[in-house]
Write a protein that holds these residues in place. Structure first.
Motif, PDB file in Angstrom:
ATOM      1  N   ALA A   1      34.396   9.278  14.487  1.00  0.00           N
ATOM      2  CA  ALA A   1      33.337   9.820  13.644  1.00  0.00           C
ATOM      3  C   ALA A   1      33.265   9.025  12.340  1.00  0.00           C
ATOM      4  O   ALA A   1      34.279   8.519  11.842  1.00  0.00           O
ATOM      5  N   TYR A   2      32.066   8.908  11.786  1.00  0.00           N
ATOM      6  CA  TYR A   2      31.890   8.154  10.551  1.00  0.00           C
ATOM      7  C   TYR A   2      32.455   8.943   9.375  1.00  0.00           C
ATOM      8  O   TYR A   2      32.342  10.177   9.315  1.00  0.00           O
ATOM      9  N   ASN A   3      33.062   8.240   8.426  1.00  0.00           N
ATOM     10  CA  ASN A   3      33.530   8.851   7.187  1.00  0.00           C
ATOM     11  C   ASN A   3      32.484   8.686   6.094  1.00  0.00           C
ATOM     12  O   ASN A   3      31.908   7.606   5.941  1.00  0.00           O
ATOM     13  N   SER A   4      32.261   9.732   5.341  1.00  0.00           N
ATOM     14  CA  SER A   4      31.396   9.612   4.171  1.00  0.00           C
ATOM     15  C   SER A   4      32.149   8.883   3.057  1.00  0.00           C
ATOM     16  O   SER A   4      33.381   8.942   2.982  1.00  0.00           O
ATOM     17  N   PRO A   5      31.423   8.202   2.169  1.00  0.00           N
ATOM     18  CA  PRO A   5      32.080   7.538   1.042  1.00  0.00           C
ATOM     19  C   PRO A   5      32.781   8.562   0.150  1.00  0.00           C
ATOM     20  O   PRO A   5      32.437   9.743   0.129  1.00  0.00           O
ATOM     21  N   SER A   6      33.778   8.083  -0.587  1.00  0.00           N
ATOM     22  CA  SER A   6      34.479   8.924  -1.548  1.00  0.00           C
ATOM     23  C   SER A   6      34.439   8.252  -2.911  1.00  0.00           C
ATOM     24  O   SER A   6      34.928   7.123  -3.064  1.00  0.00           O
ATOM     25  N   ASN A   7      33.887   8.922  -3.883  1.00  0.00           N
ATOM     26  CA  ASN A   7      33.800   8.359  -5.221  1.00  0.00           C
ATOM     27  C   ASN A   7      35.085   8.528  -6.020  1.00  0.00           C
ATOM     28  O   ASN A   7      35.128   8.249  -7.217  1.00  0.00           O
ATOM     29  N   GLU A   8      36.140   8.993  -5.349  1.00  0.00           N
ATOM     30  CA  GLU A   8      37.445   9.052  -5.997  1.00  0.00           C
ATOM     31  C   GLU A   8      38.064   7.659  -6.097  1.00  0.00           C
ATOM     32  O   GLU A   8      39.022   7.452  -6.848  1.00  0.00           O
ATOM     33  N   PHE A   9      37.523   6.720  -5.327  1.00  0.00           N
ATOM     34  CA  PHE A   9      38.108   5.388  -5.257  1.00  0.00           C
ATOM     35  C   PHE A   9      37.158   4.344  -5.821  1.00  0.00           C
ATOM     36  O   PHE A   9      35.963   4.590  -5.989  1.00  0.00           O
ATOM     37  N   GLY A  10      37.720   3.171  -6.076  1.00  0.00           N
ATOM     38  CA  GLY A  10      36.900   2.042  -6.456  1.00  0.00           C
ATOM     39  C   GLY A  10      36.191   1.458  -5.247  1.00  0.00           C
ATOM     40  O   GLY A  10      36.316   1.961  -4.121  1.00  0.00           O
ATOM     41  N   TYR A  11      35.467   0.386  -5.455  1.00  0.00           N
ATOM     42  CA  TYR A  11      34.583  -0.187  -4.440  1.00  0.00           C
ATOM     43  C   TYR A  11      35.331  -0.563  -3.159  1.00  0.00           C
ATOM     44  O   TYR A  11      34.992  -0.092  -2.068  1.00  0.00           O
ATOM     45  N   THR A  12      36.351  -1.391  -3.279  1.00  0.00           N
ATOM     46  CA  THR A  12      37.055  -1.870  -2.086  1.00  0.00           C
ATOM     47  C   THR A  12      37.956  -0.797  -1.506  1.00  0.00           C
ATOM     48  O   THR A  12      38.095  -0.686  -0.281  1.00  0.00           O
ATOM     49  N   GLU A  13      38.580   0.025  -2.376  1.00  0.00           N
ATOM     50  CA  GLU A  13      39.390   1.142  -1.869  1.00  0.00           C
ATOM     51  C   GLU A  13      38.527   2.105  -1.058  1.00  0.00           C
ATOM     52  O   GLU A  13      38.952   2.601  -0.005  1.00  0.00           O
TER      53      GLU A  13
ATOM     54  N   LEU B   1      46.777  -3.727  -0.559  1.00  0.00           N
ATOM     55  CA  LEU B   1      45.854  -4.277   0.440  1.00  0.00           C
ATOM     56  C   LEU B   1      44.422  -4.258  -0.092  1.00  0.00           C
ATOM     57  O   LEU B   1      43.649  -5.190   0.152  1.00  0.00           O
ATOM     58  N   ALA B   2      44.091  -3.199  -0.824  1.00  0.00           N
ATOM     59  CA  ALA B   2      42.750  -3.113  -1.404  1.00  0.00           C
ATOM     60  C   ALA B   2      42.535  -4.247  -2.397  1.00  0.00           C
ATOM     61  O   ALA B   2      41.450  -4.857  -2.439  1.00  0.00           O
ATOM     62  N   ARG B   3      43.541  -4.544  -3.201  1.00  0.00           N
ATOM     63  CA  ARG B   3      43.419  -5.642  -4.164  1.00  0.00           C
ATOM     64  C   ARG B   3      43.299  -6.975  -3.438  1.00  0.00           C
ATOM     65  O   ARG B   3      42.494  -7.837  -3.819  1.00  0.00           O
ATOM     66  N   ALA B   4      44.074  -7.170  -2.375  1.00  0.00           N
ATOM     67  CA  ALA B   4      43.994  -8.423  -1.611  1.00  0.00           C
ATOM     68  C   ALA B   4      42.593  -8.612  -1.045  1.00  0.00           C
ATOM     69  O   ALA B   4      42.008  -9.702  -1.132  1.00  0.00           O
ATOM     70  N   LEU B   5      42.013  -7.546  -0.481  1.00  0.00           N
ATOM     71  CA  LEU B   5      40.675  -7.644   0.091  1.00  0.00           C
ATOM     72  C   LEU B   5      39.631  -7.830  -1.001  1.00  0.00           C
ATOM     73  O   LEU B   5      38.645  -8.549  -0.813  1.00  0.00           O
ATOM     74  N   ASP B   6      39.850  -7.223  -2.157  1.00  0.00           N
ATOM     75  CA  ASP B   6      38.943  -7.378  -3.282  1.00  0.00           C
ATOM     76  C   ASP B   6      38.879  -8.844  -3.716  1.00  0.00           C
ATOM     77  O   ASP B   6      37.798  -9.376  -3.999  1.00  0.00           O
TER      78      ASP B   6
ATOM     79  N   ILE C   1      47.563 -15.094  -1.064  1.00  0.00           N
ATOM     80  CA  ILE C   1      47.270 -13.714  -0.670  1.00  0.00           C
ATOM     81  C   ILE C   1      47.960 -13.373   0.646  1.00  0.00           C
ATOM     82  O   ILE C   1      48.410 -12.242   0.855  1.00  0.00           O
ATOM     83  N   SER C   2      48.059 -14.347   1.540  1.00  0.00           N
ATOM     84  CA  SER C   2      48.674 -14.084   2.842  1.00  0.00           C
ATOM     85  C   SER C   2      50.112 -13.593   2.678  1.00  0.00           C
ATOM     86  O   SER C   2      50.555 -12.703   3.412  1.00  0.00           O
ATOM     87  N   ASP C   3      50.837 -14.127   1.710  1.00  0.00           N
ATOM     88  CA  ASP C   3      52.218 -13.674   1.485  1.00  0.00           C
ATOM     89  C   ASP C   3      52.253 -12.207   1.093  1.00  0.00           C
ATOM     90  O   ASP C   3      53.114 -11.442   1.549  1.00  0.00           O
ATOM     91  N   GLU C   4      51.311 -11.797   0.240  1.00  0.00           N
ATOM     92  CA  GLU C   4      51.230 -10.403  -0.190  1.00  0.00           C
ATOM     93  C   GLU C   4      50.918  -9.485   0.984  1.00  0.00           C
ATOM     94  O   GLU C   4      51.542  -8.431   1.165  1.00  0.00           O
ATOM     95  N   VAL C   5      49.973  -9.886   1.819  1.00  0.00           N
ATOM     96  CA  VAL C   5      49.577  -9.062   2.964  1.00  0.00           C
ATOM     97  C   VAL C   5      50.705  -8.974   3.981  1.00  0.00           C
ATOM     98  O   VAL C   5      50.990  -7.890   4.520  1.00  0.00           O
ATOM     99  N   PHE C   6      51.380 -10.083   4.245  1.00  0.00           N
ATOM    100  CA  PHE C   6      52.463 -10.076   5.231  1.00  0.00           C
ATOM    101  C   PHE C   6      53.645  -9.227   4.758  1.00  0.00           C
ATOM    102  O   PHE C   6      54.357  -8.625   5.567  1.00  0.00           O
ATOM    103  N   GLU C   7      53.849  -9.176   3.448  1.00  0.00           N
ATOM    104  CA  GLU C   7      54.927  -8.352   2.906  1.00  0.00           C
ATOM    105  C   GLU C   7      54.683  -6.879   3.214  1.00  0.00           C
ATOM    106  O   GLU C   7      55.623  -6.104   3.421  1.00  0.00           O
ATOM    107  N   ILE C   8      53.423  -6.507   3.268  1.00  0.00           N
ATOM    108  CA  ILE C   8      53.063  -5.107   3.540  1.00  0.00           C
ATOM    109  C   ILE C   8      52.956  -4.844   5.035  1.00  0.00           C
ATOM    110  O   ILE C   8      53.491  -3.853   5.556  1.00  0.00           O
ATOM    111  N   MET C   9      52.265  -5.732   5.751  1.00  0.00           N
ATOM    112  CA  MET C   9      51.915  -5.492   7.148  1.00  0.00           C
ATOM    113  C   MET C   9      52.860  -6.142   8.150  1.00  0.00           C
ATOM    114  O   MET C   9      52.753  -5.901   9.355  1.00  0.00           O
ATOM    115  N   GLY C  10      53.776  -6.966   7.671  1.00  0.00           N
ATOM    116  CA  GLY C  10      54.638  -7.717   8.575  1.00  0.00           C
ATOM    117  C   GLY C  10      54.104  -9.125   8.760  1.00  0.00           C
ATOM    118  O   GLY C  10      52.892  -9.339   8.753  1.00  0.00           O
ATOM    119  N   ARG C  11      55.001 -10.049   8.923  1.00  0.00           N
ATOM    120  CA  ARG C  11      54.612 -11.457   8.995  1.00  0.00           C
ATOM    121  C   ARG C  11      54.011 -11.782  10.350  1.00  0.00           C
ATOM    122  O   ARG C  11      54.611 -11.543  11.398  1.00  0.00           O
TER     123      ARG C  11
END
Length: 453
Positions: A189-201, A221-226, A325-335
């Motif tokens: 199901a689709y999620n509605s937007p939430s204004n509790e977060f910033g744009y990328t979050e 992860l949000a900062r990396a994608l931003d 950025i890849s180093d930051e993402v791999f630290e979170i998600m696994g290499r």
């Protein structure tokens, strides 16, 4: 760079006349050649400036990319995507109050009409998400008839408030359309937007929230994608941006313009290039297979994807940032083991004379696909992510062109077709006179279901 007082001297040996053509900002006015009865043939616009722009600057030899004079490295390190979007569109970094107003207006426009949700749900379960997004962008024009130049006339965009409202709408709604396409693809199901977060979050929230009442996207992860959105925001007059400006010159509304630009981005040579680079790394399989792959590339048996660029003749500055950025993402998600292949492939290529002579350095697509994959995005969603970031750049060019109106784009062609010939009656034509139509025939399709015809 000023070229005041500089001229290009052209001698027409047909007439013996000498012509002095003024040079301005390293360009000449091609219309001068029309006075000589000539056109400039430039297949694919490889060396043709079709507009003057103050939005982004690239020095391909030095590996420099700047948005409105700011180095991409500084913006990626210190700014946010929405702040950079403001910079691209309006020319300067916003004040604190301007940024707060800008962010508030955009986040208010992240919601889409229920009829648009119904429209998106009407797509097949296996529809390509980029196909859904481009179709929805075009359809959005019908949801806002007050913004349609077809209904209201081009004069409506002489109103700054009307211009800004469409900018708020499009930057706000594109991530929502993207998230709906993603959720449709996985049967959620689709999620509605939430204004509790910033744009990328908020974008990640719409993608990933299941039934949790307190779901919060990973801020790193949000900062990396931003940052990735910042890197993709604009890149001079690339294919999709040229399409945006060309469609803007027709006077059509920005929703349709953006749909056209996104459709250009849909092409595998543009927005799909990072998927090709990722597929190449997967096919190599391991670091041990790299030397053999390199030899196949030199023998022209294989293609080296993610290296080289139409503009950059040195290292793409965006690729350097993505590598970090890849180093930051791999630290979170696994290499991801593909990164080891990528790093070693880069090391060998950058030390090999064959690739150095050909200016084959990593470009933005080389690392972005690995990062997206590590974050869990399916490969067919890569161009959609590109689209979200590039929307701000497209709108910056739309906004700039509204301020500096030019006639409708009408490139010249160099005709090389048939000379005048007489019509041949059907009974007198031979098969050799007409091209063959390759078709498997009706019989080959008899057993197919009707919707595949």
């Amino acid at each position: 760079m000023s070229d005041e007082g500089h001229f290009l001297e052209v001698v027409d040996n047909r007439t013996g006349k000498k012509h002095l053509i003024p040079i301005t900002e390293d360009t000449i006015d091609a219309s001068i050649f029309a006075q000589l009865g000539l056109s400039i043939y430039d297949n694919g616009y490889l060396n043709t400036a079709v507009c003057r722009s103050a939005i982004s600057y690239i020095d391909g030899d030095k590996g420099i990319l700047r948005y409105r004079g700011y180095d991409i490295e500084d913006l990626a390190e210190n700014s946010t995507f929405l702040e950079v979007s403001y910079l691209l569109i309006f020319g300067d970094l916003p004040t604190r109050d301007q940024l707060q107003t800008w962010e508030t207006r955009i986040m208010r426009h992240t919601f889409i009409h229920e009829n648009m949700i119904d429209y998106l749900k009407s797509f097949r379960y296996d529809a390509h998400p980029m196909g859904m997004v481009t179709s929805a962008l075009s359809a959005m024009s019908t949801f806002h008839p007050e913004a349609s130049t077809a209904l209201q006339g081009e004069h409506i965009y002489e109103n700054e408030t009307m211009v800004n409202k469409q900018i708020f709408r499009l930057i706000g709604k594109v991530p929502t359309l993207a998230a709906c396409a993603y959720r449709h693809r996985i049967g959620r199901a689709y999620n509605s937007p939430s204004n509790e977060f910033g744009y990328t979050e908020n974008f990640l929230y719409m993608l990933d929230r299941l039934s949790e009442n307190n779901y919060v996207p990973n801020p790193r992860l949000a900062r990396a994608l931003d940052v990735i959105f910042i890197l993709h925001a604009d890149h001079e007059l690339n294919c999709s941006t040229a399409a945006m400006r060309q469609m803007t010159s027709t006077g059509v509304d920005p929703f349709v313009c953006l749909a056209g630009a996104a459709s250009a981005l849909y092409g595998p040579s543009h927005g799909g290039a990072n998927e090709a680079a990722l597929k190449m790394l997967e096919e190599i399989g391991s670091v041990e297979n790299i030397p053999g792959f390199i030899e196949d590339v030199k023998a022209k048996k294989r293609r080296l994807m993610g290296f080289g660029h139409r503009v950059y003749k040195s290292y793409d500055p965006r690729a350097k940032i993505l590598k970090k950025i890849s180093d930051e993402v791999f630290e979170i998600m696994g290499r991801n083991p593909l990164i080891d292949i990528a790093v070693e492939l880069e090391r060998i290529a950058l030390s090999d004379e064959y690739f150095i002579k050909r200016n084959l350095y990593p470009n933005v697509d080389f690392y972005s696909g690995i990062i997206y994959k590590a974050m869990g995005f399916p490969t067919d969603f890569f161009p959609v992510l590109f689209c979200i970031g590039r929307t701000s750049g497209w709108l910056a060019h739309w906004h700039e062109q509204l301020q500096q109106p030019i006639p409708i784009f009408r490139p010249k062609q160099s005709y090389e077709g048939a000379e005048p010939r007489a019509y041949v009656n059907l009974a007198d034509r031979s098969a050799a006179q007409s091209p063959k139509i390759v078709d498997q025939g009706v019989n080959a399709r008899k057993n197919l279901p009707p919707d595949t015809e």
